[in-house]
Design a protein around this motif. Sequence first.
Motif, PDB file in Angstrom:
ATOM      1  N   GLU A   1      -1.969   2.081  -6.280  1.00  0.00           N
ATOM      2  CA  GLU A   1      -2.947   3.050  -6.779  1.00  0.00           C
ATOM      3  C   GLU A   1      -3.202   2.830  -8.261  1.00  0.00           C
ATOM      4  O   GLU A   1      -4.347   2.899  -8.726  1.00  0.00           O
ATOM      5  CB  GLU A   1      -2.437   4.475  -6.538  1.00  0.00           C
ATOM      6  CG  GLU A   1      -2.428   4.875  -5.078  1.00  0.00           C
ATOM      7  CD  GLU A   1      -1.665   6.161  -4.818  1.00  0.00           C
ATOM      8  OE1 GLU A   1      -1.749   6.683  -3.695  1.00  0.00           O
ATOM      9  OE2 GLU A   1      -0.974   6.653  -5.737  1.00  0.00           O
TER      10      GLU A   1
ATOM     11  N   LYS B   1      -4.973  12.707  -3.377  1.00  0.00           N
ATOM     12  CA  LYS B   1      -4.094  12.990  -4.508  1.00  0.00           C
ATOM     13  C   LYS B   1      -4.890  13.507  -5.706  1.00  0.00           C
ATOM     14  O   LYS B   1      -4.482  14.471  -6.362  1.00  0.00           O
ATOM     15  CB  LYS B   1      -3.331  11.720  -4.895  1.00  0.00           C
ATOM     16  CG  LYS B   1      -2.311  11.911  -5.999  1.00  0.00           C
ATOM     17  CD  LYS B   1      -1.561  10.618  -6.290  1.00  0.00           C
ATOM     18  CE  LYS B   1      -0.662  10.235  -5.155  1.00  0.00           C
ATOM     19  NZ  LYS B   1       0.193   9.068  -5.491  1.00  0.00           N
TER      20      LYS B   1
ATOM     21  N   LEU C   1      -5.587   8.098  -2.169  1.00  0.00           N
ATOM     22  CA  LEU C   1      -5.763   8.379  -3.591  1.00  0.00           C
ATOM     23  C   LEU C   1      -6.770   9.499  -3.815  1.00  0.00           C
ATOM     24  O   LEU C   1      -6.589  10.338  -4.706  1.00  0.00           O
ATOM     25  CB  LEU C   1      -6.207   7.109  -4.319  1.00  0.00           C
ATOM     26  CG  LEU C   1      -6.372   7.228  -5.839  1.00  0.00           C
ATOM     27  CD1 LEU C   1      -5.114   7.779  -6.491  1.00  0.00           C
ATOM     28  CD2 LEU C   1      -6.736   5.869  -6.435  1.00  0.00           C
TER      29      LEU C   1
ATOM     30  N   MET D   1      -6.109   3.087   1.553  1.00  0.00           N
ATOM     31  CA  MET D   1      -5.528   3.364   0.246  1.00  0.00           C
ATOM     32  C   MET D   1      -6.411   4.326  -0.550  1.00  0.00           C
ATOM     33  O   MET D   1      -5.923   5.263  -1.188  1.00  0.00           O
ATOM     34  CB  MET D   1      -5.337   2.052  -0.519  1.00  0.00           C
ATOM     35  CG  MET D   1      -4.608   2.198  -1.856  1.00  0.00           C
ATOM     36  SD  MET D   1      -5.717   2.590  -3.234  1.00  0.00           S
ATOM     37  CE  MET D   1      -6.688   1.088  -3.288  1.00  0.00           C
TER      38      MET D   1
ATOM     39  N   THR E   1       0.831  -1.203   0.000  1.00  0.00           N
ATOM     40  CA  THR E   1       0.000   0.000   0.000  1.00  0.00           C
ATOM     41  C   THR E   1       0.865   1.252   0.000  1.00  0.00           C
ATOM     42  O   THR E   1       0.524   2.254  -0.635  1.00  0.00           O
ATOM     43  CB  THR E   1      -0.926   0.020   1.234  1.00  0.00           C
ATOM     44  OG1 THR E   1      -1.783  -1.119   1.185  1.00  0.00           O
ATOM     45  CG2 THR E   1      -1.793   1.271   1.250  1.00  0.00           C
TER      46      THR E   1
ATOM     47  N   LEU F   1       1.556   7.820  -9.579  1.00  0.00           N
ATOM     48  CA  LEU F   1       0.765   6.874  -8.800  1.00  0.00           C
ATOM     49  C   LEU F   1       1.671   5.796  -8.229  1.00  0.00           C
ATOM     50  O   LEU F   1       2.629   5.386  -8.882  1.00  0.00           O
ATOM     51  CB  LEU F   1      -0.299   6.209  -9.676  1.00  0.00           C
ATOM     52  CG  LEU F   1      -1.398   7.103 -10.259  1.00  0.00           C
ATOM     53  CD1 LEU F   1      -2.180   6.337 -11.324  1.00  0.00           C
ATOM     54  CD2 LEU F   1      -2.337   7.581  -9.164  1.00  0.00           C
TER      55      LEU F   1
END
Length: 233
Positions: A161, A208, A205, A201, A93, A157
């Motif tokens: 991801e 981001k 993401l 996770m 992860t 990434l």
Amino acid sequence: MAKRIYVADDEKNICFLIQNFLEKEGFEVRCFEDGESMLAACEEQMPDLCILDVMMPGMDGLTVCTKIRKKSHVPIIIVSAKDSPLDRITGITLGSDDYLVKPFLPLELVTRVKALFRRVDAFSGQEEMFHDAYEFGDIKLFPKRRAARLGEEEFSLTPLEFDFLCHMLEHPEHAASRDDLLKSLWKVDSREVDTRAVDDMVKRLRKKLKEQGSSVKIETVWGYGFRLITGGD
């Protein structure tokens, strides 16, 4: 030119063993006794691959992995005495590409290093082809090269991801359950680990995507899992 590998492990005998076997295979190897020293070296020159022990004095290997991942896609192998599914999930992860449990045979490590380099070399030599890409909103993924774009810019990434988005875009009309994601991405099921690993996770993401101004959002399907949507607030 020989591939450069950095190894961080406070056990000198293990470092010597790893270095000895990798150098016999033609790799250039540099060892560090702690994570801070490796990070300093990475600031000067990023290697072609990193091998990180989890338990080190000062900064642990997982923290080092996270810091490297913020700056580079360099392949990372984590080595650890911990072998639970949760430990493996945590390592991957955070952005590692492989997880090797101590004690391990040096030849197994060499084999995994070579396999990672083969994968990287295979992806780097391929051109972007539209029929080999997934596209959703302003995100485009190129699975063969494991590359991503957000609009016209490269989109950084972690391996996990990237695999998550590929999994979601293979069936964009369907929501993915947490159990399905655990089985597909982590190769475990909810009887072995807590499904919060998936949520953690997804949370990173989401942040981001938001920070990069993407139109793509990860929607929670309560009591089930997640789906990708575009637009909205």
